[in-house]
Scaffold this motif. Structure first.
Motif, short mmCIF file in Angstrom:
data_model
loop_
_atom_site.label_atom_id
_atom_site.label_comp_id
_atom_site.label_asym_id
_atom_site.label_seq_id
_atom_site.Cartn_x
_atom_site.Cartn_y
_atom_site.Cartn_z
N VAL A 186 0.85 -1.20 0.00
CA VAL A 186 0.00 0.00 0.00
C VAL A 186 0.89 1.25 0.00
O VAL A 186 1.74 1.41 0.88
CB VAL A 186 -0.89 0.05 1.26
CG1 VAL A 186 -1.74 1.32 1.29
CG2 VAL A 186 -1.79 -1.18 1.35
N TRP A 187 0.69 2.13 -0.97
CA TRP A 187 1.39 3.41 -0.99
C TRP A 187 0.47 4.50 -0.45
O TRP A 187 -0.74 4.48 -0.70
CB TRP A 187 1.80 3.79 -2.41
CG TRP A 187 2.96 2.99 -2.91
CD1 TRP A 187 2.90 1.87 -3.68
CD2 TRP A 187 4.34 3.22 -2.62
NE1 TRP A 187 4.17 1.39 -3.90
CE2 TRP A 187 5.07 2.19 -3.27
CE3 TRP A 187 5.03 4.18 -1.88
CZ2 TRP A 187 6.46 2.12 -3.19
CZ3 TRP A 187 6.41 4.10 -1.80
CH2 TRP A 187 7.12 3.09 -2.45
N ARG A 190 3.10 5.11 11.95
CA ARG A 190 2.26 4.17 12.68
C ARG A 190 2.06 2.89 11.86
O ARG A 190 2.16 1.79 12.38
CB ARG A 190 0.92 4.86 12.98
CG ARG A 190 0.07 4.17 13.99
CD ARG A 190 -1.22 4.91 14.24
NE ARG A 190 -2.15 4.01 14.86
CZ ARG A 190 -2.88 3.12 14.20
NH1 ARG A 190 -2.78 3.03 12.89
NH2 ARG A 190 -3.70 2.31 14.85
N ALA A 191 1.81 3.07 10.57
CA ALA A 191 1.58 1.91 9.70
C ALA A 191 2.88 1.11 9.54
O ALA A 191 2.86 -0.13 9.54
CB ALA A 191 1.07 2.37 8.34
N ARG A 192 4.01 1.83 9.42
CA ARG A 192 5.30 1.14 9.19
C ARG A 192 5.68 0.28 10.41
O ARG A 192 6.39 -0.71 10.28
CB ARG A 192 6.39 2.18 8.90
CG ARG A 192 7.80 1.61 8.68
CD ARG A 192 7.87 0.68 7.49
NE ARG A 192 9.16 0.00 7.37
CZ ARG A 192 9.46 -1.15 7.95
NH1 ARG A 192 8.58 -1.75 8.73
NH2 ARG A 192 10.65 -1.69 7.77
N GLY A 214 4.30 2.22 1.94
CA GLY A 214 5.26 3.24 1.51
C GLY A 214 4.61 4.62 1.51
O GLY A 214 3.39 4.76 1.58
N LEU A 215 5.46 5.64 1.45
CA LEU A 215 5.01 7.02 1.58
C LEU A 215 5.61 7.90 0.49
O LEU A 215 6.81 7.82 0.22
CB LEU A 215 5.48 7.55 2.95
CG LEU A 215 5.28 9.03 3.24
CD1 LEU A 215 3.80 9.33 3.46
CD2 LEU A 215 6.08 9.44 4.47
N ALA A 216 4.78 8.77 -0.11
CA ALA A 216 5.30 9.73 -1.09
C ALA A 216 5.80 10.98 -0.36
O ALA A 216 5.15 11.48 0.56
CB ALA A 216 4.20 10.12 -2.08
N ILE A 236 9.97 4.79 0.31
CA ILE A 236 9.68 6.19 -0.01
C ILE A 236 9.55 6.38 -1.52
O ILE A 236 10.40 5.92 -2.27
CB ILE A 236 10.81 7.13 0.50
CG1 ILE A 236 11.08 6.95 2.00
CG2 ILE A 236 10.51 8.58 0.15
CD1 ILE A 236 10.09 7.60 2.90
N ARG A 237 8.50 7.08 -1.91
CA ARG A 237 8.34 7.49 -3.31
C ARG A 237 8.72 8.97 -3.38
O ARG A 237 8.07 9.79 -2.73
CB ARG A 237 6.88 7.31 -3.73
CG ARG A 237 6.55 7.95 -5.07
CD ARG A 237 5.06 8.26 -5.20
NE ARG A 237 4.23 7.08 -5.17
CZ ARG A 237 2.91 7.11 -4.96
NH1 ARG A 237 2.28 8.26 -4.78
NH2 ARG A 237 2.21 6.01 -4.93
#
Ligand code: FDA
Length: 309
Positions: free
Chosen positions: A129-130, A148-150, A157-159, A181-182
């Motif tokens: 999930v991004w 929190r999700a990580r 992942g996170l943009a 990371i994006r």
């Protein structure tokens, strides 16, 4: 930032314009360049067509800033179903969500719970999930959501946006987590007090952030970099760095949007570059479409041609 870009980005949040434009036939025709259709079936079909070209995908349902709790529930249920459908289809397709679609504006705890449901399902299915990054008022809350999700899974992942001055610090703070990371340039209208106004500075920061995320001490378990740009010279520079430093292919992928630089996407995939294409679908496409126009004001000519075509 050009005047045209400012006007288009300001227009992207205008409800009157949205109502008019989404009912106009030529606008609807021109949006199909960036979107295979409004339904998830259209997106899955497009993903299946890209698969034989060696291109993997990310699916995202358009829509942001919801007004009711039921809408956030609907979006979450929709994505749970998408994860199941992707699993049955045998496609390698992640999903990408916007925190405001999961209810961030309505109730922070609700948004956390909805994201938990998605990452749990993605985890069970071996998917990913991004979390998109929206405009600057959401950055702190989105990073908290990600942390929190990580803590629960590496399959999230996170943009982060290279146009924000703060992103360098955010990257440093996330590296110890083994973060996916994006890196994107950034798609919203932001003031010069918080974002580089000049493209050359954004590009330089983009390269710097990617280099940092690819460096040996950033390669913790779970770390992954998505180099998300259509800027071919910049992406080639990063690919050169990857080659020179022998960066293992498990720690990065390149990413682009459906319908942009199609020829280049196919060429890069043929040459063996790991490429993931983000496919958008959904009925609420107006703000997203205006951001795509703003990224390349020459796209306005395409809209005008469609008007007479
Ligand atoms: P740049 O704008 O410099 O464009 C380089 C070249 O690419 C242009 O010269 C043109 O040839 C071509 N190009 C770029 N955009 C085009 C367009 N719309 N139409 C036609 N040609 C175009 N942003 C954000 O704020 N939050 C997010 O979560 C995401 N997520 C995201 C995921 C993925 C996979 C991608 C590729 C992008 C995003 N973005 C995003 C959007 C991003 O911030 C940025 O606005 C666009 O990618 C455009 O910037 P480029 O990096 O492509 O470079």
């Amino acid at each position: 930032m050009s005047m045209m870009r400012k006007v288009l980005l300001a227009g992207s949040t205008n409800p009157w314009l949205r109502n008019r434009a989404t009912k106009t036939a030529f606008v609807r025709r021109s949006v199909s360049r960036f979107m295979p259709g409004e339904q998830i079936d259209d997106a899955l079909r497009a993903a299946a067509e890209l698969k034989p070209q060696g291109i993997t995908t990310i699916l995202t349902k358009l829509g942001e800033n919801l007004t009711g709790v039921e809408e956030a529930e609907e979006v979450t249920t929709h994505y749970l179903d998408v994860l199941d459908r992707v699993d049955r289809s045998g496609l390698d397709a992640h999903i990408s969500i916007k925190p405001t679609q999961l209810g961030l504006d309505l109730d922070r705890a609700l948004c956390d719970r909805n994201l938990d449901r998605l990452i749990e399902r993605a985890d069970a299915l071996g998917n990913f999930v991004w979390i998109d990054m929206e405009s600057s008022p959401y950055v702190d809350r989105t990073i908290e959501l990600y942390r929190r999700a990580r803590a629960r899974t590496a399959r999230v992942g996170l943009a982060l946006q290279a146009y924000l001055y703060r992103t360098e610090k955010d990257v440093e703070s996330l590296i110890p987590l083994g973060a996916a990371i994006r890196i994107v340039k950034g798609a919203y209208l932001e003031p010069a007090s918080i974002a580089f106004p000049k493209k050359t500075d954004v590009d330089a920061n983009y390269f710097k952030l990617c280099r940092r995320l690819l460096s040996p001490d950033a390669r913790k378990p779970g770390a992954l970099l998505h180099v998300a740009t259509h800027d071919i010279p910049l992406a080639d520079r990063i690919a050169g760095y990857i080659r020179d430093q022998n960066v293992p292919s498990s720690v990065y992928e390149f990413a682009m949007l459906y319908g942009i630089q199609r020829g280049q996407q196919l060429r890069l995939a043929r040459e063996g570059r790991r490429l993931r294409v983000l496919i958008s679908y959904g009925e609420y496409w107006f703000p997203w479409y205006m951001r795509r126009l703003a990224e390349r004001p020459a796209n306005m000519w395409f809209v005008v041609r469609t008007m007479f075509g």
